[in-house]
Design a protein around this motif. Structure first.
Motif, PDB file in Angstrom:
ATOM      1  N   TRP A  96       0.792  -0.966  -0.095  1.00  0.00           N
ATOM      2  CA  TRP A  96      -0.178  -0.375  -0.463  1.00  0.00           C
ATOM      3  C   TRP A  96       0.322   1.429   0.419  1.00  0.00           C
ATOM      4  N   GLN A  97       2.116   1.180   0.794  1.00  0.00           N
ATOM      5  CA  GLN A  97       3.100   2.259   0.564  1.00  0.00           C
ATOM      6  C   GLN A  97       3.367   2.568  -0.471  1.00  0.00           C
ATOM      7  N   GLN A  98       4.307   2.132  -1.289  1.00  0.00           N
ATOM      8  CA  GLN A  98       4.879   1.470  -2.297  1.00  0.00           C
ATOM      9  C   GLN A  98       3.946   2.351  -3.295  1.00  0.00           C
ATOM     10  N   MET A  99       2.581   1.776  -3.520  1.00  0.00           N
ATOM     11  CA  MET A  99       1.258   2.210  -4.614  1.00  0.00           C
ATOM     12  C   MET A  99       1.166   3.983  -3.497  1.00  0.00           C
ATOM     13  N   ASP A 100       0.981   4.119  -2.670  1.00  0.00           N
ATOM     14  CA  ASP A 100       0.134   5.957  -3.105  1.00  0.00           C
ATOM     15  C   ASP A 100       1.531   5.990  -2.789  1.00  0.00           C
ATOM     16  N   GLU A 101       2.935   5.923  -2.504  1.00  0.00           N
ATOM     17  CA  GLU A 101       4.609   6.706  -3.172  1.00  0.00           C
ATOM     18  C   GLU A 101       4.416   6.842  -4.658  1.00  0.00           C
ATOM     19  N   ALA A 102       4.113   5.526  -5.790  1.00  0.00           N
ATOM     20  CA  ALA A 102       3.741   5.914  -6.695  1.00  0.00           C
ATOM     21  C   ALA A 102       2.642   6.770  -7.594  1.00  0.00           C
ATOM     22  N   LEU A 103       1.343   6.402  -6.866  1.00  0.00           N
ATOM     23  CA  LEU A 103       0.617   7.928  -7.181  1.00  0.00           C
ATOM     24  C   LEU A 103       0.718   8.873  -7.391  1.00  0.00           C
ATOM     25  N   SER A 104       1.249   9.622  -5.593  1.00  0.00           N
ATOM     26  CA  SER A 104       2.178  10.491  -5.315  1.00  0.00           C
ATOM     27  C   SER A 104       3.312  11.444  -6.678  1.00  0.00           C
ATOM     28  N   ARG A 105       3.497  10.223  -6.845  1.00  0.00           N
ATOM     29  CA  ARG A 105       5.153  10.724  -7.421  1.00  0.00           C
ATOM     30  C   ARG A 105       4.417  10.937  -9.377  1.00  0.00           C
ATOM     31  N   ARG A 107       1.379  12.137 -10.194  1.00  0.00           N
ATOM     32  CA  ARG A 107       0.137  13.470  -9.898  1.00  0.00           C
ATOM     33  C   ARG A 107       1.545  14.553 -10.130  1.00  0.00           C
ATOM     34  N   ILE A 108       2.484  14.444  -8.808  1.00  0.00           N
ATOM     35  CA  ILE A 108       3.958  15.050  -9.290  1.00  0.00           C
ATOM     36  C   ILE A 108       4.385  15.814 -10.420  1.00  0.00           C
ATOM     37  N   SER A 109       4.753  14.856 -10.820  1.00  0.00           N
ATOM     38  CA  SER A 109       5.200  14.421 -12.538  1.00  0.00           C
ATOM     39  C   SER A 109       4.262  15.036 -13.249  1.00  0.00           C
ATOM     40  N   ARG A 110       2.770  14.510 -13.117  1.00  0.00           N
ATOM     41  CA  ARG A 110       2.308  15.239 -13.944  1.00  0.00           C
ATOM     42  C   ARG A 110       1.509  16.527 -14.474  1.00  0.00           C
ATOM     43  N   GLN A 111       1.354  17.341 -12.546  1.00  0.00           N
ATOM     44  CA  GLN A 111       1.907  18.710 -12.865  1.00  0.00           C
ATOM     45  C   GLN A 111       3.162  19.533 -13.591  1.00  0.00           C
ATOM     46  N   GLU A 112       4.324  18.980 -13.606  1.00  0.00           N
ATOM     47  CA  GLU A 112       5.026  19.451 -13.404  1.00  0.00           C
ATOM     48  C   GLU A 112       5.086  19.532 -14.837  1.00  0.00           C
ATOM     49  N   THR A 113       4.536  18.566 -15.888  1.00  0.00           N
ATOM     50  CA  THR A 113       4.887  18.165 -17.109  1.00  0.00           C
ATOM     51  C   THR A 113       4.265  19.347 -18.092  1.00  0.00           C
TER      52      THR A 113
END
Length: 114
Positions: A96-105, A107-113
């Motif tokens: 669950w922690q790995q999935m949460d971190e992956a989703l956060s990454r 979302r963040i990378s999408r905002q920076e694009t």
């Protein structure tokens, strides 16, 4: 085509983890688990969902049960987490922690694009 029911999808995925986590606090019978799950963020939990899940967890060696009998009524199963269940709960928490971190990454990378 309808929208995805994210609450239902996530509940289905998280319920085994939640049940194992509950049992880390001590033995419980099914009705008590349903009450705690409902008040803890799984409001639609029913016996028709929980009991088959408990059976699967028991078949996998993650949960065990004993029959508890008292003079006031019929016996009921008292469920407990096993050593294998504790190890599985740790793996579930990591996943669950790995999935949460992956989703956060994502979302963040999408905002920076641009």
């Amino acid at each position: 085509m309808g929208a995805i029911d994210w609450q239902q999808e996530l509940t289905r995925a998280a319920l085994p983890h939640a049940v194992l986590a509950l049992l880390m606090n001590g033995e419980m019978h099914g009705y008590a688990m349903i009450d705690v799950l409902r008040s803890g963020g799984f409001p639609k939990t029913k016996g028709g969902t929980l009991y088959p899940l408990l059976r699967r967890l028991e078949d996998q060696g993650l949960v065990s049960h004993v029959w508890q009998h008292d003079s006031a009524g019929p016996g009921r199963k008292q469920f407990a987490i096993t050593g294998e269940g504790r190890a599985e709960l740790a793996r579930a928490a990591d996943a669950w922690q790995q999935m949460d971190e992956a989703l956060s990454r994502i979302r963040i990378s999408r905002q920076e694009t641009p």
